[in-house]
Scaffold this active site. Structure first.
Site: not given
Ligand SMILES: NC(=O)c1ccc[n+]([C@@H]2O[C@H](COP(=O)([O-])OP(=O)(O)OC[C@H]3O[C@@H](n4cnc5c(N)ncnc54)[C@H](O)[C@@H]3O)[C@@H](O)[C@H]2O)c1
Length: 347
Positions: A254, A269, A297-299
């Site tokens: 997050d 990430h 939209g995190k990794v």
């Protein structure tokens, strides 16, 4: 039938990745299939993180890992500049790491035993491992002692775990040579435990706040999130090495969204590896795939790999591969603890 001494007589030994060069073994898994090939890819992605000079590596830890013999693996990662920040559960950092730093041990046991008998002897069981409950109470009391000695105010868990390291130093150092909290304290590697009440330190804070109802130390989980987000914002790229799932996994994923809220277009990430026994059938966070995280939209999807394995098997192989490949020798030290030194006004 049994006495306590007989049951608590064989200590868990932490595996030493330095003693086993697994590079050839893991390399040969590349030409296999199933979990072996996934593990090979994960090990290579972790190695890419170590080779990428712009990459901040965040290690996340859940499950009962240190009581199971994985403590020295994490110690070696911290000690050899192979990780820049840690996000963990309280059980691992306090009930297990700090507990052993105080001189207590985990013991080889069995699940094929009468648990009522264990209860009578004050022995706690984690699957096939035993702990002396009387020693755990000393650990609880020690955390209360640390909180009693601090200025009463809200703290992030990072600040408090730094204080735990400082406490160990004030006592002449830890009673073992592989304390993760102490090594992180010496190497300026921040450790976050977002659910800090849910462990031995929770009993300590209950004692401390009960005895000091007006002014006391409290845990500021929002501050944890902001501080970890600041680490993301101070990094060009980030890679996450996740062991198990739980709160540490989501919290660390997050920070991309939080950084994006605070400054536009924060990068996802870039690298992500997760070892877990949970899978998609659970419908739950611990087994949600890294591909799914990219929809949030995190990794990024180029360098991500799930490894479906119990951590005591897969973690020494992936961490050992990174260690013996040696890219850590050329990494700059990030020492993110220094990002927050101005906040250490109470010291
Ligand atoms: N014995 C303990 O672990 C213990 C003791 C005291 C307090 N607590 C507290 O309980 C809370 C929840 O702990 P948690 O987040 O570790 O929950 P958890 O143990 O349920 O782990 C979360 C998920 O990680 C994965 N996982 C766990 N161990 C694994 C392993 N060995 N190999 C591969 N995957 C694994 C599983 O998918 C699991 O569902 C924390 O706040 C913790 O401090 C735990």
């Amino acid at each position: 039938m049994y006495n306590k001494k007989e049951l608590l007589n064989k200590e868990i030994q932490h595996i030493d990745i330095k003693a086993h060069n697994v590079v050839k073994l893991v390399d040969s898994m590349q030409n296999m299939a199933f979990s072996a090939r996934a593990l090979n890819r994960a090990a290579n992605i972790y190695n890419l993180m170590l080779e990428d000079k712009d990459c901040t590596i965040i290690l996340t830890l859940a499950g009962s890992l240190f009581s199971a013999g994985l403590k020295k693996v994490v110690y070696d990662l911290v000690n050899n500049n192979m990780v820049d920040a840690i996000v963990s559960t309280g059980a691992i950092m306090v009930d297990q790491d700090f507990f052993e730093a105080l001189g207590f041990k985990h013991y080889i046991g069995t699940q094929f035993i009468d648990d009522n008998k264990l209860r009578e002897l004050n022995i706690d069981r984690i699957y096939d491992t035993y702990i002396d409950e009387d020693e755990l109470r000393i650990c609880d009391d020690t955390t209360a002692e640390i909180f009693n000695g601090l200025d009463p105010r809200p703290y992030s868990s990072r600040e408090l775990l730094w204080e735990f390291g400082r406490y160990l130093e004030s006592k002449g150092g830890p009673k073992v040579d592989d304390s993760v909290i102490y090594s992180a304290y010496k190497k300026n590697v921040p450790i976050f435990v977002p659910a800090f009440s849910d462990c031995s330190a929770g009993f300590g804070i209950v004692m401390h706040q009960h005895e000091n109802p007006e002014k006391h130390v409290s845990f500021d989980s929002g501050k944890d999130f902001l501080e970890l987000t600041k680490i993301k914002m101070a990094s060009k790229e980030t890679g996450i090495f996740m062991i198990g799932g739980g709160v540490p996994k989501n919290f660390t994923q997050d920070i991309v969204v939080a950084a994006d809220i605070l400054e536009e277009n924060a990068p996802m990430h870039k690298y992500a590896v997760q070892i877990t026994v949970a899978d998609e059938r659970d419908g739950a966070l611990s087994g949600s795939t890294l591909k799914e995280a990219s929809s949030w939209g995190k990794v990024e999807t180029s360098y991500e790999q799930m490894v479906y394995s119990e951590a005591t098997i897969a973690m020494p192989l992936i961490a050992g591969y990174g260690y013996h490949k040696g890219a850590w020798r050329n990494r700059d030290k990030k020492e993110f603890q220094n990002l927050f030194t101005q906040e250490k006004v109470h010291l």
